[in-house]
Design an enzyme around this catalytic site. Sequence first.
Site, PDB file in Angstrom:
ATOM      1  N   ARG A  56     -54.838 -67.497 -13.351  1.00 43.82           N
ATOM      2  CA  ARG A  56     -54.769 -66.054 -13.601  1.00 43.82           C
ATOM      3  C   ARG A  56     -55.441 -65.730 -14.921  1.00 43.82           C
ATOM      4  O   ARG A  56     -55.160 -66.346 -15.945  1.00 43.82           O
ATOM      5  CB  ARG A  56     -53.316 -65.592 -13.632  1.00 43.82           C
ATOM      6  CG  ARG A  56     -53.185 -64.100 -13.977  1.00 43.82           C
ATOM      7  CD  ARG A  56     -51.733 -63.695 -14.129  1.00 43.82           C
ATOM      8  NE  ARG A  56     -51.075 -63.570 -12.852  1.00 43.82           N
ATOM      9  CZ  ARG A  56     -51.105 -62.474 -12.102  1.00 43.82           C
ATOM     10  NH1 ARG A  56     -51.797 -61.428 -12.487  1.00 43.82           N
ATOM     11  NH2 ARG A  56     -50.481 -62.442 -10.957  1.00 43.82           N
ATOM     12  N   SER A  70     -36.949 -56.079 -18.984  1.00 44.44           N
ATOM     13  CA  SER A  70     -35.955 -56.697 -18.112  1.00 44.44           C
ATOM     14  C   SER A  70     -35.377 -57.953 -18.769  1.00 44.44           C
ATOM     15  O   SER A  70     -34.167 -58.186 -18.736  1.00 44.44           O
ATOM     16  CB  SER A  70     -36.592 -57.054 -16.766  1.00 44.44           C
ATOM     17  OG  SER A  70     -35.706 -57.819 -15.973  1.00 44.44           O
ATOM     18  N   GLY A  75     -32.182 -61.413 -19.751  1.00 45.50           N
ATOM     19  CA  GLY A  75     -32.598 -62.778 -20.015  1.00 45.50           C
ATOM     20  C   GLY A  75     -33.610 -63.241 -18.991  1.00 45.50           C
ATOM     21  O   GLY A  75     -33.981 -62.504 -18.077  1.00 45.50           O
ATOM     22  N   GLN A  78     -35.511 -66.527 -13.855  1.00 43.13           N
ATOM     23  CA  GLN A  78     -36.207 -67.635 -13.195  1.00 43.13           C
ATOM     24  C   GLN A  78     -36.872 -68.514 -14.248  1.00 43.13           C
ATOM     25  O   GLN A  78     -37.777 -68.065 -14.948  1.00 43.13           O
ATOM     26  CB  GLN A  78     -37.259 -67.096 -12.223  1.00 43.13           C
ATOM     27  CG  GLN A  78     -38.107 -68.157 -11.548  1.00 43.13           C
ATOM     28  CD  GLN A  78     -37.296 -69.063 -10.630  1.00 43.13           C
ATOM     29  OE1 GLN A  78     -36.414 -68.604  -9.930  1.00 43.13           O
ATOM     30  NE2 GLN A  78     -37.592 -70.347 -10.655  1.00 43.13           N
ATOM     31  N   GLU A  96     -46.362 -68.034 -16.646  1.00 42.22           N
ATOM     32  CA  GLU A  96     -46.984 -67.514 -17.866  1.00 42.22           C
ATOM     33  C   GLU A  96     -46.551 -66.078 -18.176  1.00 42.22           C
ATOM     34  O   GLU A  96     -46.376 -65.718 -19.332  1.00 42.22           O
ATOM     35  CB  GLU A  96     -48.513 -67.590 -17.781  1.00 42.22           C
ATOM     36  CG  GLU A  96     -49.191 -67.168 -19.086  1.00 42.22           C
ATOM     37  CD  GLU A  96     -50.663 -67.521 -19.142  1.00 42.22           C
ATOM     38  OE1 GLU A  96     -51.370 -66.927 -19.968  1.00 42.22           O
ATOM     39  OE2 GLU A  96     -51.096 -68.394 -18.374  1.00 42.22           O
ATOM     40  N   ARG A  97     -46.344 -65.252 -17.136  1.00 41.85           N
ATOM     41  CA  ARG A  97     -45.899 -63.873 -17.390  1.00 41.85           C
ATOM     42  C   ARG A  97     -44.526 -63.875 -18.051  1.00 41.85           C
ATOM     43  O   ARG A  97     -44.274 -63.132 -19.003  1.00 41.85           O
ATOM     44  CB  ARG A  97     -45.864 -63.062 -16.087  1.00 41.85           C
ATOM     45  CG  ARG A  97     -47.232 -62.724 -15.519  1.00 41.85           C
ATOM     46  CD  ARG A  97     -47.133 -61.860 -14.275  1.00 41.85           C
ATOM     47  NE  ARG A  97     -46.616 -60.538 -14.559  1.00 41.85           N
ATOM     48  CZ  ARG A  97     -45.422 -60.087 -14.201  1.00 41.85           C
ATOM     49  NH1 ARG A  97     -44.587 -60.865 -13.529  1.00 41.85           N
ATOM     50  NH2 ARG A  97     -45.037 -58.875 -14.499  1.00 41.85           N
ATOM     51  N   ARG A  98     -43.612 -64.719 -17.542  1.00 40.11           N
ATOM     52  CA  ARG A  98     -42.272 -64.816 -18.140  1.00 40.11           C
ATOM     53  C   ARG A  98     -42.356 -65.335 -19.578  1.00 40.11           C
ATOM     54  O   ARG A  98     -41.648 -64.870 -20.466  1.00 40.11           O
ATOM     55  CB  ARG A  98     -41.387 -65.736 -17.296  1.00 40.11           C
ATOM     56  CG  ARG A  98     -40.791 -65.071 -16.062  1.00 40.11           C
ATOM     57  CD  ARG A  98     -40.289 -66.089 -15.069  1.00 40.11           C
ATOM     58  NE  ARG A  98     -41.381 -66.608 -14.248  1.00 40.11           N
ATOM     59  CZ  ARG A  98     -41.357 -67.763 -13.616  1.00 40.11           C
ATOM     60  NH1 ARG A  98     -40.307 -68.554 -13.711  1.00 40.11           N
ATOM     61  NH2 ARG A  98     -42.367 -68.144 -12.881  1.00 40.11           N
ATOM     62  N   ARG A 133     -46.647 -67.803  -5.860  1.00 41.45           N
ATOM     63  CA  ARG A 133     -45.616 -67.019  -6.532  1.00 41.45           C
ATOM     64  C   ARG A 133     -46.135 -65.873  -7.388  1.00 41.45           C
ATOM     65  O   ARG A 133     -45.381 -65.026  -7.808  1.00 41.45           O
ATOM     66  CB  ARG A 133     -44.771 -67.947  -7.419  1.00 41.45           C
ATOM     67  CG  ARG A 133     -44.032 -69.007  -6.627  1.00 41.45           C
ATOM     68  CD  ARG A 133     -43.448 -70.079  -7.517  1.00 41.45           C
ATOM     69  NE  ARG A 133     -42.547 -69.536  -8.507  1.00 41.45           N
ATOM     70  CZ  ARG A 133     -41.943 -70.278  -9.432  1.00 41.45           C
ATOM     71  NH1 ARG A 133     -42.162 -71.565  -9.489  1.00 41.45           N
ATOM     72  NH2 ARG A 133     -41.132 -69.724 -10.295  1.00 41.45           N
TER      73      ARG A 133
END
Length: 300
Positions: A56, A70, A75, A78, A96-98, A133
Amino acid sequence: MAKATKKQALGRGLSALLKDPENDIQSATDKNADKVVGNIVELDVEAIEMNPFQPRSNFNDEALKELASSIRQLGVIQPITVRKLEFNKYQLVSGERRYRASRLVGLTTIPAYIRIANDQESLEMALVENIQRQDLDPIEIALSYQRLIDEIQLTQEQLSDRVGKKRSTITNYMRLLRLDPIIQTGMRDGFLSMGHGRALVNIEKKADQIALYEKIIGQNLSVRETERAVKAYHEGGPSEKQKPKSTKIPEFAEGNIKKFTDHLSVKVAISASEKGNGKITIPFHSKEEFQRIKKLILGE
Protein backbone atom coordinates in the site's frame (compact mmCIF):
# COMPACT_ATOMS: atom_id res chain seq x y z
CA MET A 1 -13.70 -6.18 31.33
CA ALA A 2 -11.77 -8.51 33.70
CA LYS A 3 -10.82 -10.78 30.78
CA ALA A 4 -9.52 -7.83 28.75
CA THR A 5 -7.43 -6.63 31.71
CA LYS A 6 -5.98 -10.11 32.21
CA LYS A 7 -5.02 -10.40 28.51
CA GLN A 8 -3.44 -6.95 28.58
CA ALA A 9 -1.44 -7.85 31.69
CA LEU A 10 -0.27 -11.05 30.00
CA GLY A 11 0.84 -9.04 26.98
CA ARG A 12 2.91 -6.75 29.23
CA GLY A 13 4.45 -9.79 30.92
CA LEU A 14 5.52 -11.23 27.56
CA SER A 15 6.86 -7.82 26.58
CA ALA A 16 9.10 -7.86 29.67
CA LEU A 17 10.27 -11.35 28.71
CA LEU A 18 11.31 -10.10 25.27
CA LYS A 19 13.31 -7.24 26.79
CA ASP A 20 15.43 -9.68 28.79
CA PRO A 21 18.72 -10.21 26.84
CA GLU A 22 18.89 -13.74 28.24
CA ASN A 23 15.65 -14.57 26.42
CA ASP A 24 16.57 -13.21 22.97
CA ILE A 25 14.35 -15.42 20.81
CA GLN A 26 15.62 -15.78 17.24
CA SER A 27 13.86 -18.93 16.05
CA ALA A 28 10.75 -20.96 16.80
CA THR A 29 12.91 -23.61 18.52
CA ASP A 30 14.48 -21.21 21.07
CA LYS A 31 13.57 -21.38 24.75
CA ASN A 32 10.29 -19.53 25.56
CA ALA A 33 9.55 -19.07 21.83
CA ASP A 34 6.25 -20.92 22.31
CA LYS A 35 5.20 -18.28 24.85
CA VAL A 36 5.72 -15.46 22.41
CA VAL A 37 5.26 -16.58 18.79
CA GLY A 38 1.56 -16.49 17.91
CA ASN A 39 0.57 -14.71 21.13
CA ILE A 40 -0.46 -11.10 21.61
CA VAL A 41 2.41 -9.04 23.01
CA GLU A 42 2.49 -5.36 24.00
CA LEU A 43 5.44 -3.91 22.05
CA ASP A 44 7.01 -0.48 22.30
CA VAL A 45 5.96 1.55 19.25
CA GLU A 46 9.54 2.82 18.89
CA ALA A 47 10.84 -0.78 18.63
CA ILE A 48 8.88 -1.33 15.40
CA GLU A 49 10.08 -0.20 11.97
CA MET A 50 8.04 0.13 8.79
CA ASN A 51 7.91 -2.71 6.28
CA PRO A 52 9.79 -1.99 3.01
CA PHE A 53 7.63 -4.66 1.35
CA GLN A 54 4.37 -2.84 2.15
CA PRO A 55 2.26 -2.85 -1.06
CA ARG A 56 0.00 0.00 0.00
CA SER A 57 1.36 3.41 -0.95
CA ASN A 58 -1.71 5.61 -0.49
CA PHE A 59 -3.22 6.31 2.93
CA ASN A 60 -6.33 8.48 3.14
CA ASP A 61 -5.65 11.17 5.77
CA GLU A 62 -9.31 11.55 6.73
CA ALA A 63 -9.81 7.79 7.19
CA LEU A 64 -6.57 7.61 9.21
CA LYS A 65 -7.82 10.36 11.54
CA GLU A 66 -11.13 8.52 12.00
CA LEU A 67 -9.24 5.33 12.91
CA ALA A 68 -7.04 7.32 15.29
CA SER A 69 -10.16 8.71 17.00
CA SER A 70 -11.53 5.17 17.39
CA ILE A 71 -8.22 3.95 18.85
CA ARG A 72 -8.16 6.88 21.26
CA GLN A 73 -11.59 5.81 22.57
CA LEU A 74 -11.40 2.01 22.38
CA GLY A 75 -7.73 1.11 21.97
CA VAL A 76 -6.27 -1.12 19.25
CA ILE A 77 -8.88 -3.89 18.90
CA GLN A 78 -7.09 -5.91 16.19
CA PRO A 79 -3.36 -6.48 16.93
CA ILE A 80 -0.80 -5.75 14.23
CA THR A 81 1.60 -8.45 12.97
CA VAL A 82 5.38 -8.01 13.19
CA ARG A 83 8.46 -10.13 12.56
CA LYS A 84 11.47 -10.17 14.89
CA LEU A 85 14.63 -8.67 13.42
CA GLU A 86 17.01 -8.66 16.38
CA PHE A 87 16.95 -8.04 20.12
CA ASN A 88 13.97 -5.77 20.91
CA LYS A 89 13.65 -4.73 17.26
CA TYR A 90 10.72 -5.64 15.00
CA GLN A 91 9.43 -4.97 11.51
CA LEU A 92 5.78 -4.43 10.57
CA VAL A 93 4.23 -7.20 8.46
CA SER A 94 0.61 -6.04 8.41
CA GLY A 95 -1.49 -3.41 10.17
CA GLU A 96 0.26 -0.24 8.99
CA ARG A 97 -2.93 1.86 9.26
CA ARG A 98 -3.39 0.77 12.89
CA TYR A 99 0.30 1.44 13.56
CA ARG A 100 0.19 4.92 11.98
CA ALA A 101 -3.05 5.81 13.78
CA SER A 102 -1.65 4.62 17.13
CA ARG A 103 1.38 6.86 16.72
CA LEU A 104 -0.96 9.70 15.72
CA VAL A 105 -2.72 9.55 19.11
CA GLY A 106 0.55 9.18 21.02
CA LEU A 107 0.38 5.52 22.09
CA THR A 108 3.74 4.23 23.37
CA THR A 109 2.87 0.52 23.05
CA ILE A 110 0.72 -1.50 20.65
CA PRO A 111 -0.59 -5.09 20.77
CA ALA A 112 1.13 -7.31 18.21
CA TYR A 113 1.44 -10.87 16.98
CA ILE A 114 5.11 -11.81 16.60
CA ARG A 115 6.28 -13.88 13.65
CA ILE A 116 9.80 -15.14 12.93
CA ALA A 117 10.34 -14.94 9.18
CA ASN A 118 12.98 -14.23 6.57
CA ASP A 119 12.62 -11.47 3.97
CA GLN A 120 10.85 -13.64 1.41
CA GLU A 121 8.37 -14.96 3.96
CA SER A 122 7.82 -11.40 5.23
CA LEU A 123 7.15 -10.15 1.71
CA GLU A 124 4.68 -12.95 1.08
CA MET A 125 2.90 -12.39 4.42
CA ALA A 126 2.71 -8.64 3.85
CA LEU A 127 1.34 -8.98 0.32
CA VAL A 128 -1.15 -11.76 1.08
CA GLU A 129 -2.45 -10.23 4.33
CA ASN A 130 -2.86 -6.80 2.75
CA ILE A 131 -4.68 -8.20 -0.27
CA GLN A 132 -7.09 -10.03 2.04
CA ARG A 133 -7.55 -7.42 4.75
CA GLN A 134 -6.85 -3.96 3.38
CA ASP A 135 -8.93 -1.74 1.15
CA LEU A 136 -6.35 -1.48 -1.63
CA ASP A 137 -7.23 0.16 -4.93
CA PRO A 138 -7.35 -2.11 -8.02
CA ILE A 139 -3.88 -1.13 -9.25
CA GLU A 140 -2.29 -1.77 -5.85
CA ILE A 141 -3.94 -5.21 -5.79
CA ALA A 142 -2.71 -5.93 -9.32
CA LEU A 143 0.84 -4.86 -8.39
CA SER A 144 0.71 -7.06 -5.27
CA TYR A 145 -0.34 -10.05 -7.38
CA GLN A 146 2.47 -9.29 -9.83
CA ARG A 147 5.04 -9.09 -7.02
CA LEU A 148 3.90 -12.42 -5.58
CA ILE A 149 4.34 -14.03 -8.99
CA ASP A 150 7.68 -12.34 -9.78
CA GLU A 151 9.39 -12.24 -6.39
CA ILE A 152 7.96 -15.32 -4.67
CA GLN A 153 7.86 -17.14 -8.03
CA LEU A 154 4.30 -18.38 -7.69
CA THR A 155 2.18 -19.60 -10.60
CA GLN A 156 -1.31 -18.11 -10.97
CA GLU A 157 -2.74 -21.41 -9.68
CA GLN A 158 -0.54 -21.24 -6.55
CA LEU A 159 -1.40 -17.56 -6.12
CA SER A 160 -5.09 -18.42 -6.34
CA ASP A 161 -4.68 -20.87 -3.47
CA ARG A 162 -2.65 -18.43 -1.34
CA VAL A 163 -5.07 -15.51 -1.56
CA GLY A 164 -8.31 -17.48 -1.85
CA LYS A 165 -9.36 -15.86 -5.14
CA LYS A 166 -10.41 -17.43 -8.43
CA ARG A 167 -7.71 -17.49 -11.08
CA SER A 168 -10.01 -15.47 -13.39
CA THR A 169 -10.26 -12.75 -10.73
CA ILE A 170 -6.47 -12.56 -10.44
CA THR A 171 -6.16 -12.42 -14.24
CA ASN A 172 -8.67 -9.54 -14.45
CA TYR A 173 -6.68 -7.50 -11.91
CA MET A 174 -3.31 -8.17 -13.52
CA ARG A 175 -4.60 -7.19 -16.99
CA LEU A 176 -5.05 -3.67 -15.59
CA LEU A 177 -1.25 -3.32 -15.58
CA ARG A 178 -1.46 -3.23 -19.39
CA LEU A 179 -3.16 0.15 -19.15
CA ASP A 180 -1.16 3.31 -19.82
CA PRO A 181 0.43 4.63 -16.57
CA ILE A 182 -1.68 7.79 -16.83
CA ILE A 183 -4.84 5.68 -16.70
CA GLN A 184 -3.45 3.57 -13.86
CA THR A 185 -2.89 6.79 -11.91
CA GLY A 186 -6.45 7.86 -12.68
CA MET A 187 -7.74 4.58 -11.22
CA ARG A 188 -5.59 4.98 -8.10
CA ASP A 189 -6.93 8.51 -7.65
CA GLY A 190 -10.52 7.27 -8.01
CA PHE A 191 -11.34 9.02 -11.30
CA LEU A 192 -12.55 5.77 -12.86
CA SER A 193 -13.50 2.34 -11.60
CA MET A 194 -12.12 -1.12 -12.19
CA GLY A 195 -15.04 -1.66 -14.60
CA HIS A 196 -13.82 1.25 -16.72
CA GLY A 197 -10.29 -0.13 -16.59
CA ARG A 198 -11.38 -3.62 -17.64
CA ALA A 199 -13.09 -2.11 -20.68
CA LEU A 200 -10.16 0.14 -21.62
CA VAL A 201 -7.59 -2.66 -21.42
CA ASN A 202 -9.21 -4.21 -24.50
CA ILE A 203 -7.70 -1.35 -26.52
CA GLU A 204 -4.11 -2.21 -27.39
CA LYS A 205 -2.76 1.19 -28.49
CA LYS A 206 -1.88 3.35 -25.50
CA ALA A 207 -2.64 6.58 -27.38
CA ASP A 208 -6.17 5.34 -28.13
CA GLN A 209 -6.57 4.25 -24.50
CA ILE A 210 -5.69 7.80 -23.41
CA ALA A 211 -8.10 9.35 -25.91
CA LEU A 212 -11.01 7.31 -24.57
CA TYR A 213 -9.89 7.85 -20.96
CA GLU A 214 -10.08 11.61 -21.50
CA LYS A 215 -13.56 11.18 -22.98
CA ILE A 216 -14.67 9.11 -19.95
CA ILE A 217 -13.48 11.84 -17.58
CA GLY A 218 -14.72 14.75 -19.69
CA GLN A 219 -18.18 13.29 -20.36
CA ASN A 220 -18.52 11.30 -17.13
CA LEU A 221 -19.20 8.06 -19.03
CA SER A 222 -20.59 5.07 -17.13
CA VAL A 223 -18.97 1.64 -17.36
CA ARG A 224 -21.71 0.50 -19.77
CA GLU A 225 -21.16 3.57 -21.99
CA THR A 226 -17.41 2.93 -21.91
CA GLU A 227 -17.94 -0.69 -23.00
CA ARG A 228 -20.07 0.54 -25.92
CA ALA A 229 -17.35 3.05 -26.88
CA VAL A 230 -14.72 0.29 -26.85
CA LYS A 231 -16.98 -1.89 -29.01
CA ALA A 232 -17.47 0.97 -31.48
CA TYR A 233 -13.68 1.46 -31.56
CA HIS A 234 -13.11 -2.17 -32.54
CA GLU A 235 -15.85 -1.97 -35.17
CA GLY A 236 -14.02 0.87 -36.90
CA GLY A 237 -14.82 3.78 -34.62
CA PRO A 238 -17.80 6.14 -34.60
CA SER A 239 -19.11 7.73 -37.78
CA GLU A 240 -17.89 11.18 -38.79
CA LYS A 241 -21.06 12.60 -37.31
CA GLN A 242 -20.36 10.93 -33.96
CA LYS A 243 -16.63 11.57 -33.81
CA PRO A 244 -15.68 13.85 -30.94
CA LYS A 245 -14.55 17.33 -31.77
CA SER A 246 -10.85 18.11 -31.69
CA THR A 247 -9.56 18.40 -28.13
CA LYS A 248 -6.85 20.89 -29.12
CA ILE A 249 -6.84 23.71 -26.58
CA PRO A 250 -6.73 27.29 -27.92
CA GLU A 251 -3.46 29.11 -27.32
CA PHE A 252 -5.00 31.65 -24.93
CA ALA A 253 -6.09 28.82 -22.60
CA GLU A 254 -3.17 26.43 -23.08
CA GLY A 255 -0.69 29.13 -22.12
CA ASN A 256 -2.30 29.43 -18.70
CA ILE A 257 -2.58 25.76 -17.68
CA LYS A 258 0.90 25.74 -16.12
CA LYS A 259 0.19 28.98 -14.23
CA PHE A 260 -2.99 27.54 -12.70
CA THR A 261 -1.23 24.26 -11.89
CA ASP A 262 1.77 25.97 -10.27
CA HIS A 263 -0.42 28.33 -8.25
CA LEU A 264 -2.81 25.66 -6.94
CA SER A 265 -0.29 22.76 -6.77
CA VAL A 266 -2.75 20.41 -8.51
CA LYS A 267 -2.95 19.38 -12.16
CA VAL A 268 -5.58 21.76 -13.55
CA ALA A 269 -7.36 20.86 -16.81
CA ILE A 270 -8.77 23.44 -19.23
CA SER A 271 -11.10 22.80 -22.15
CA ALA A 272 -12.08 25.71 -24.39
CA SER A 273 -13.11 26.65 -27.89
CA GLU A 274 -11.63 29.35 -30.11
CA LYS A 275 -14.74 31.43 -29.38
CA GLY A 276 -13.68 31.66 -25.76
CA ASN A 277 -16.17 29.42 -23.98
CA GLY A 278 -14.99 26.45 -21.93
CA LYS A 279 -14.33 25.22 -18.41
CA ILE A 280 -11.55 24.88 -15.85
CA THR A 281 -11.40 21.61 -13.88
CA ILE A 282 -9.62 21.62 -10.51
CA PRO A 283 -9.33 18.16 -8.91
CA PHE A 284 -8.98 17.54 -5.15
CA HIS A 285 -8.59 14.28 -3.23
CA SER A 286 -9.50 15.15 0.34
CA LYS A 287 -11.43 17.64 2.43
CA GLU A 288 -8.14 19.22 3.53
CA GLU A 289 -7.00 19.71 -0.06
CA PHE A 290 -10.37 21.27 -0.95
CA GLN A 291 -10.00 23.75 1.92
CA ARG A 292 -6.43 24.58 0.83
CA ILE A 293 -7.53 25.29 -2.77
CA LYS A 294 -10.53 27.28 -1.55
CA LYS A 295 -8.23 29.46 0.55
CA LEU A 296 -5.91 30.08 -2.42
CA ILE A 297 -8.82 31.08 -4.69
CA LEU A 298 -11.11 32.93 -2.30
CA GLY A 299 -8.63 34.00 0.35
CA GLU A 300 -10.84 32.56 3.12
